[in-house]
Design an enzyme around this catalytic site. Sequence first.
Site, mmCIF file in Angstrom:
data_model
loop_
_atom_site.group_PDB
_atom_site.id
_atom_site.type_symbol
_atom_site.label_atom_id
_atom_site.label_comp_id
_atom_site.label_asym_id
_atom_site.label_seq_id
_atom_site.Cartn_x
_atom_site.Cartn_y
_atom_site.Cartn_z
ATOM 1 N N LYS A 99 0.849 -1.205 0.000
ATOM 2 C CA LYS A 99 0.000 0.000 0.000
ATOM 3 C C LYS A 99 0.884 1.255 0.000
ATOM 4 O O LYS A 99 1.945 1.271 0.639
ATOM 5 C CB LYS A 99 -0.892 -0.036 1.251
ATOM 6 C CG LYS A 99 -1.920 1.080 1.342
ATOM 7 C CD LYS A 99 -2.766 0.882 2.593
ATOM 8 C CE LYS A 99 -3.742 2.013 2.816
ATOM 9 N NZ LYS A 99 -4.531 1.825 4.051
ATOM 10 N N SER A 122 -9.311 1.929 3.130
ATOM 11 C CA SER A 122 -8.376 2.683 2.339
ATOM 12 C C SER A 122 -7.354 1.812 1.584
ATOM 13 O O SER A 122 -6.733 2.304 0.642
ATOM 14 C CB SER A 122 -7.621 3.679 3.224
ATOM 15 O OG SER A 122 -6.871 3.007 4.217
ATOM 16 N N SER A 123 -7.211 0.531 1.959
ATOM 17 C CA SER A 123 -6.256 -0.298 1.213
ATOM 18 C C SER A 123 -6.922 -0.822 -0.063
ATOM 19 O O SER A 123 -6.840 -2.025 -0.382
ATOM 20 C CB SER A 123 -5.766 -1.463 2.088
ATOM 21 O OG SER A 123 -5.438 -1.021 3.379
ATOM 22 N N ILE A 165 -7.298 1.610 10.313
ATOM 23 C CA ILE A 165 -7.607 2.318 11.573
ATOM 24 C C ILE A 165 -9.110 2.280 11.851
ATOM 25 O O ILE A 165 -9.560 2.647 12.938
ATOM 26 C CB ILE A 165 -7.099 3.778 11.552
ATOM 27 C CG1 ILE A 165 -7.046 4.364 12.971
ATOM 28 C CG2 ILE A 165 -7.948 4.651 10.673
ATOM 29 C CD1 ILE A 165 -6.506 5.773 13.061
ATOM 30 N N GLY A 166 -9.859 1.850 10.840
ATOM 31 C CA GLY A 166 -11.313 1.812 11.036
ATOM 32 C C GLY A 166 -11.939 0.680 10.238
ATOM 33 O O GLY A 166 -13.163 0.494 10.239
ATOM 34 N N GLY A 167 -11.069 -0.050 9.520
ATOM 35 C CA GLY A 167 -11.589 -1.134 8.678
ATOM 36 C C GLY A 167 -10.891 -1.164 7.333
ATOM 37 O O GLY A 167 -11.288 -1.890 6.432
ATOM 38 N N SER A 168 -9.819 -0.387 7.201
ATOM 39 C CA SER A 168 -9.196 -0.184 5.889
ATOM 40 C C SER A 168 -8.564 -1.399 5.251
ATOM 41 O O SER A 168 -8.275 -1.385 4.060
ATOM 42 C CB SER A 168 -8.141 0.915 5.979
ATOM 43 O OG SER A 168 -8.788 2.135 5.785
HETATM 44 C C1 LIG Z 1 -20.456 6.452 14.201
HETATM 45 C C2 LIG Z 1 -19.056 6.122 13.963
HETATM 46 C C3 LIG Z 1 -18.427 7.145 13.094
HETATM 47 C C4 LIG Z 1 -16.966 7.201 13.279
HETATM 48 C C5 LIG Z 1 -16.434 8.386 12.595
HETATM 49 C C6 LIG Z 1 -15.001 8.518 12.792
HETATM 50 C C7 LIG Z 1 -14.388 9.622 12.059
HETATM 51 C C8 LIG Z 1 -13.968 9.612 10.787
HETATM 52 C C9 LIG Z 1 -14.328 8.602 9.779
HETATM 53 C C10 LIG Z 1 -13.364 7.534 9.672
HETATM 54 C C11 LIG Z 1 -13.639 6.593 8.556
HETATM 55 C C12 LIG Z 1 -12.627 5.517 8.680
HETATM 56 C C13 LIG Z 1 -12.486 4.700 7.449
HETATM 57 C C14 LIG Z 1 -11.360 3.737 7.576
HETATM 58 C C15 LIG Z 1 -10.063 4.366 7.328
HETATM 59 C C16 LIG Z 1 -8.885 3.481 7.660
HETATM 60 O O1 LIG Z 1 -8.957 2.461 8.313
HETATM 61 N N1 LIG Z 1 -7.707 3.975 7.268
HETATM 62 C C17 LIG Z 1 -6.471 3.295 7.568
HETATM 63 C C18 LIG Z 1 -5.304 4.107 7.446
HETATM 64 O O2 LIG Z 1 -4.154 3.359 7.776
#
Ligand SMILES: CCCCCC/C=C\CCCCCCCC(=O)NCCO
Length: 562
Positions: free
Chosen positions: A145, A220-221, A241-244
């Site tokens: 990535k 994001s990946s 960081i959130g499911g990427s």
């Molecule tokens: C109700 C929950 C909402 C959470 C909102 C948090 C704020 C911003 C949105 C984040 C979206 C994250 C998408 C995943 C991005 C990720 O995992 N990036 C990895 C980078 O290494």
Amino acid sequence: LEHVIRLDKRTAALLTAAACGVGAVVVLVQKVSRHQEAKKRIQKATNLRTESLRRAEQEVLRYKQSHPATSSANILMLSLSELTKQLKDGSLSPEDVFYTYMEKAIDVHKKLNCCTGIILESFEQLKTIHSSKEGLLYGVPVSIKENFDCQNHYTSCGVVINLDQPIQEDSVLVKVLKSQGAIPFVKTNLPQALLNYDCSNPIYGQTVNPHNLQKTSGGSSGGEGALLGGGGSVLGLGSDIGGSIRFPASFCGVCGLKPTAGRLSSKGLKTILPGQKSVLSCPGPMAKDVDSLALFMQAVLCDHMFSLDPTIPPVPFNVQMYQSRKPLRIGYLENDGYTQPSPSMLRGIREVKALLERAGHTLVPYKPPRIKYALHELIVRGVLADGGATMLQKLKGSPVDPALIEQVKPYYLPKWIKKTMSFLLSPVSPRVPAVLSDYIHETIAEWRRLDIDVLLCPMLGPAFNFFYCSRLTCAVSYTMIYNLLNFPAGCLPVSTVTEQDEEELRHYKGNYQDMWDRHFKKAVTGSVGLPVAVQCVALPWHDELCLRFMKEVEELVKESRK
Ligand SMILES: CCCCCC/C=C\CCCCCCCC(=O)NCCO
């Protein structure tokens, strides 16, 4: 006197108007020159990509002409474990494997726009690869990535401001992969500023889904997801960081593991919010099957990584835990009470639950404790503690990508509005770090109460239509919770969307029946035939147990198809 005063007033008005005019011109000139600078940088980066693709294509052609007997179709069909075995015993040459995957990756990129450039240094690495024969990934081409540092390449994270200097040194994981005989051969696309689960940026454009060009690859990946799903790579490195790692794996029909943060080195992995510690970002593997994820973990959890990054606990891969088949107590989640799963997400869970029960495991219903509190008070307040200022800083001087704009619009609200809102909410909103560990232990206590070893839960999908990811940050509820908790979580494909799922979607209302639920329904409409995934979760540092659970699900699904 009256005349003088009137004259002075007029002069003052004129001077003010002139100052405003000059100010406006200065701002305009600055804006135009920033815009031109951005255009220049984008042009330079895309020229580099084009040139690297052209040179790689030439090399592939030259190799193919001199090695007409290479059986590319055969190589592309092999799983990673078969590939490594044949490379080790010499029945396949690293050259044949490398050029086969290089050709396929270029081909897939032309269709899906998933690569940000070819790592041309890989051609040099190939020449000396025979000295790494002992490595666990000897001769395996690996895709990387874009946000992992690779010497002589940009690490832009999809933002123009980062396109200043090529990077001086490989990230730790890239170094370790190389020392295990892997050949990082291509860098893959991501969304602008990373904090989004689409895969589009103003530098390299939108990556599309290998199973339906009208859908996003996820992010994001997303470059990894598309390249692996399209068959152009056998093993990839992503971050989450959130499911990427999990979103693109789910959308593109491949497997992905977000390990416990801290298990693998993040040195040389760029993030957009450095210093934000509430929700942890981490690197992890993506591949076509679970054994490949396990092999990646086994390869990088080695002394070389522990010595390059002593902040990582020196805990090697626990093969015994991965191979154990003792019956498990498995929590299962159908609806987290926040995002109502799409019909195919729910069907995926129910089918896998039935298979696991039939195989002798015990399944117990599970609900995450205080989900709204975790999402609103801990995740949103943790990630956006600065009101989005750091993220906006990164977007300065370049257009905001259409795939991101809806998400960042609120970040542009004037500071005083954000401060007032924050002040009004502060009496009911605790400080995140102080209460986060309480929440983690509350969740662990719930796992202990139910006496569960692992958790089966829905994975967001199927792949979204374009421009919906930025409108649906709330749909990260099934994945980001495990970044917050720092539990390892992986996902794998278990089915595909049926006509029946699509029909049921017509009656989808959502948990709240609000604007976001309506967006969600539109985002996943038109998905017949697309991959459906489930998510497997374990307690912190039990990455091998998470993989073992994924492997068992994979085997049961495969068996059920016979
Ligand atoms: C109700 C929950 C909402 C959470 C909102 C948090 C704020 C911003 C949105 C984040 C979206 C994250 C998408 C995943 C991005 C990720 O995992 N990036 C990895 C980078 O290494």
